[in-house]
Design a protein around this motif. Structure first.
Motif, PDB file in Angstrom:
ATOM      1  N   GLU A  49      -1.335  19.038  31.222  1.00 40.96           N
ATOM      2  CA  GLU A  49      -2.621  18.854  31.918  1.00 40.96           C
ATOM      3  C   GLU A  49      -3.398  20.167  31.938  1.00 40.96           C
ATOM      4  OE1 GLU A  49      -4.347  16.306  33.287  1.00 40.96           O
ATOM      5  OE2 GLU A  49      -2.843  14.875  32.626  1.00 40.96           O
ATOM      6  N   GLU A  50      -2.723  21.236  32.326  1.00 39.54           N
ATOM      7  CA  GLU A  50      -3.370  22.548  32.383  1.00 39.54           C
ATOM      8  C   GLU A  50      -3.846  22.993  31.002  1.00 39.54           C
ATOM      9  OE1 GLU A  50      -0.851  25.470  34.261  1.00 39.54           O
ATOM     10  OE2 GLU A  50      -0.266  24.028  35.810  1.00 39.54           O
ATOM     11  N   LEU A  51      -2.986  22.821  30.002  1.00 43.89           N
ATOM     12  CA  LEU A  51      -3.342  23.235  28.642  1.00 43.89           C
ATOM     13  C   LEU A  51      -4.489  22.391  28.091  1.00 43.89           C
ATOM     14  CD1 LEU A  51       0.198  23.861  27.089  1.00 43.89           C
ATOM     15  CD2 LEU A  51      -1.429  25.560  27.968  1.00 43.89           C
ATOM     16  N   SER A  52      -4.510  21.108  28.420  1.00 44.48           N
ATOM     17  CA  SER A  52      -5.611  20.243  27.970  1.00 44.48           C
ATOM     18  C   SER A  52      -6.934  20.704  28.563  1.00 44.48           C
ATOM     19  CB  SER A  52      -5.345  18.790  28.387  1.00 44.48           C
ATOM     20  OG  SER A  52      -4.246  18.266  27.683  1.00 44.48           O
ATOM     21  N   LYS A  53      -6.922  21.040  29.843  1.00 46.16           N
ATOM     22  CA  LYS A  53      -8.142  21.537  30.494  1.00 46.16           C
ATOM     23  C   LYS A  53      -8.575  22.866  29.890  1.00 46.16           C
ATOM     24  CE  LYS A  53      -7.225  19.191  34.845  1.00 46.16           C
ATOM     25  NZ  LYS A  53      -6.751  19.331  36.220  1.00 46.16           N
ATOM     26  N   GLU A  54      -7.607  23.723  29.637  1.00 47.21           N
ATOM     27  CA  GLU A  54      -7.917  25.026  29.045  1.00 47.21           C
ATOM     28  C   GLU A  54      -8.473  24.859  27.633  1.00 47.21           C
ATOM     29  OE1 GLU A  54      -8.560  29.002  28.661  1.00 47.21           O
ATOM     30  OE2 GLU A  54      -8.084  27.911  30.496  1.00 47.21           O
ATOM     31  N   ASP A  90       9.020  17.800  16.920  1.00 44.80           N
ATOM     32  CA  ASP A  90       9.400  16.433  17.318  1.00 44.80           C
ATOM     33  C   ASP A  90       8.787  16.074  18.665  1.00 44.80           C
ATOM     34  OD1 ASP A  90      10.900  16.291  15.014  1.00 44.80           O
ATOM     35  OD2 ASP A  90      12.835  16.556  16.017  1.00 44.80           O
ATOM     36  N   THR A  91       8.766  17.032  19.574  1.00 45.64           N
ATOM     37  CA  THR A  91       8.202  16.785  20.900  1.00 45.64           C
ATOM     38  C   THR A  91       6.712  16.507  20.810  1.00 45.64           C
ATOM     39  OG1 THR A  91       9.885  18.181  21.932  1.00 45.64           O
ATOM     40  CG2 THR A  91       7.878  17.758  23.211  1.00 45.64           C
ATOM     41  N   ILE A  92       6.013  17.310  20.030  1.00 53.25           N
ATOM     42  CA  ILE A  92       4.570  17.127  19.861  1.00 53.25           C
ATOM     43  C   ILE A  92       4.285  15.759  19.246  1.00 53.25           C
ATOM     44  CG2 ILE A  92       2.540  17.936  18.575  1.00 53.25           C
ATOM     45  CD1 ILE A  92       3.703  20.810  18.975  1.00 53.25           C
ATOM     46  N   ALA A  93       5.001  15.426  18.194  1.00 56.72           N
ATOM     47  CA  ALA A  93       4.798  14.135  17.523  1.00 56.72           C
ATOM     48  C   ALA A  93       5.132  12.972  18.461  1.00 56.72           C
ATOM     49  CB  ALA A  93       5.643  14.062  16.254  1.00 56.72           C
ATOM     50  N   LEU A 103       5.131  12.913  21.847  1.00 52.99           N
ATOM     51  CA  LEU A 103       4.121  12.787  22.895  1.00 52.99           C
ATOM     52  C   LEU A 103       2.866  12.120  22.348  1.00 52.99           C
ATOM     53  CD1 LEU A 103       4.564  16.234  24.649  1.00 52.99           C
ATOM     54  CD2 LEU A 103       4.757  14.017  25.773  1.00 52.99           C
ATOM     55  N   ARG A 104       2.460  12.550  21.169  1.00 55.42           N
ATOM     56  CA  ARG A 104       1.247  11.998  20.555  1.00 55.42           C
ATOM     57  C   ARG A 104       1.417  10.509  20.248  1.00 55.42           C
ATOM     58  NH1 ARG A 104      -1.760   9.805  17.750  1.00 55.42           N
ATOM     59  NH2 ARG A 104      -3.768  10.437  16.967  1.00 55.42           N
ATOM     60  N   THR A 105       2.548  10.144  19.677  1.00 57.51           N
ATOM     61  CA  THR A 105       2.816   8.755  19.309  1.00 57.51           C
ATOM     62  C   THR A 105       2.751   7.836  20.523  1.00 57.51           C
ATOM     63  OG1 THR A 105       4.156   9.391  17.414  1.00 57.51           O
ATOM     64  CG2 THR A 105       4.527   7.181  18.312  1.00 57.51           C
ATOM     65  N   GLN A 106       3.247   8.317  21.654  1.00 56.21           N
ATOM     66  CA  GLN A 106       3.227   7.492  22.857  1.00 56.21           C
ATOM     67  C   GLN A 106       1.936   7.636  23.646  1.00 56.21           C
ATOM     68  OE1 GLN A 106       7.895   7.504  23.874  1.00 56.21           O
ATOM     69  NE2 GLN A 106       6.593   6.633  25.449  1.00 56.21           N
ATOM     70  N   GLY A 107       0.979   8.383  23.103  1.00 59.06           N
ATOM     71  CA  GLY A 107      -0.344   8.442  23.707  1.00 59.06           C
ATOM     72  C   GLY A 107      -0.515   9.467  24.808  1.00 59.06           C
ATOM     73  N   TYR A 108       0.384  10.438  24.883  1.00 58.48           N
ATOM     74  CA  TYR A 108       0.275  11.483  25.892  1.00 58.48           C
ATOM     75  C   TYR A 108      -0.468  12.686  25.331  1.00 58.48           C
ATOM     76  CZ  TYR A 108       3.875   9.055  28.604  1.00 58.48           C
ATOM     77  OH  TYR A 108       4.597   8.131  29.318  1.00 58.48           O
ATOM     78  N   TYR A 109      -1.544  13.090  26.001  1.00 56.69           N
ATOM     79  CA  TYR A 109      -2.271  14.325  25.670  1.00 56.69           C
ATOM     80  C   TYR A 109      -2.628  14.396  24.182  1.00 56.69           C
ATOM     81  CZ  TYR A 109      -0.060  15.042  30.133  1.00 56.69           C
ATOM     82  OH  TYR A 109       0.378  14.865  31.422  1.00 56.69           O
ATOM     83  N   MET A 160      -2.140  17.429  21.519  1.00 55.10           N
ATOM     84  CA  MET A 160      -1.067  17.303  20.528  1.00 55.10           C
ATOM     85  C   MET A 160      -1.633  17.333  19.108  1.00 55.10           C
ATOM     86  SD  MET A 160       1.588  17.427  22.345  1.00 55.10           S
ATOM     87  CE  MET A 160       1.012  17.998  23.939  1.00 55.10           C
ATOM     88  N   ASP A 161      -2.816  16.738  18.904  1.00 56.85           N
ATOM     89  CA  ASP A 161      -3.471  16.811  17.588  1.00 56.85           C
ATOM     90  C   ASP A 161      -3.770  18.263  17.220  1.00 56.85           C
ATOM     91  OD1 ASP A 161      -3.419  14.077  17.153  1.00 56.85           O
ATOM     92  OD2 ASP A 161      -5.502  13.757  17.756  1.00 56.85           O
TER      93      ASP A 161
END
Length: 112
Positions: free
Chosen positions: A51-56, A87-90, A92-98, A102-103
């Motif tokens: 959340e913090e990183l997305s806002k930043e 793997d974590t980034i992929a 999270l992205r696959t399940q629609g998180y952030y 993640m892109d």
């Protein structure tokens, strides 16, 4: 006390069986959580960080930044040791998180 240990061992065994049946392609993040034996607290801390990183990232985009390497470094350092970065980034992205975050991280990794 013996009963509790036996019940815990049985639950761990059942979890292993369920993990084998889980659709890793649809729920890769949930799978990583379980395989990594992450606690609810660890997962929530990671969500809070995202959340913090997305806002930043949005703030930096508005200021004209086009690369977000420091955010990726911060994310990598905060990951529990049992979770592989890519793997974590992929997952999270696959399940629609952030997804935007993640892109951005996936693009940075592909550049390297």
């Amino acid at each position: 006390m013996r009963k509790v240990e036996e019940r815990l061992a049985a639950l761990e065994f059942y979890l292993e069986l369920l993990l084998k049946q889980m659709d890793h392609t649809r729920y890769p993040w949930d799978y990583l959580i379980m395989c990594g034996k992450l606690s609810r607290k660890e997962v929530q801390a990671l969500y809070n960080l995202c959340e913090e990183l997305s806002k930043e990232m949005e703030k930096q985009k508005a200021e004209g930044f086009v690369t977000f390497s420091p955010l990726l470094i911060q994310f990598r350092q905060a990951l529990p040791k049992d979770l592989p970065l890519e793997d974590t980034i992929a997952a999270l992205r696959t399940q629609g998180y952030y997804v935007p975050l993640m892109d951005a991280f996936q693009k940075l990794i592909k550049k390297k």
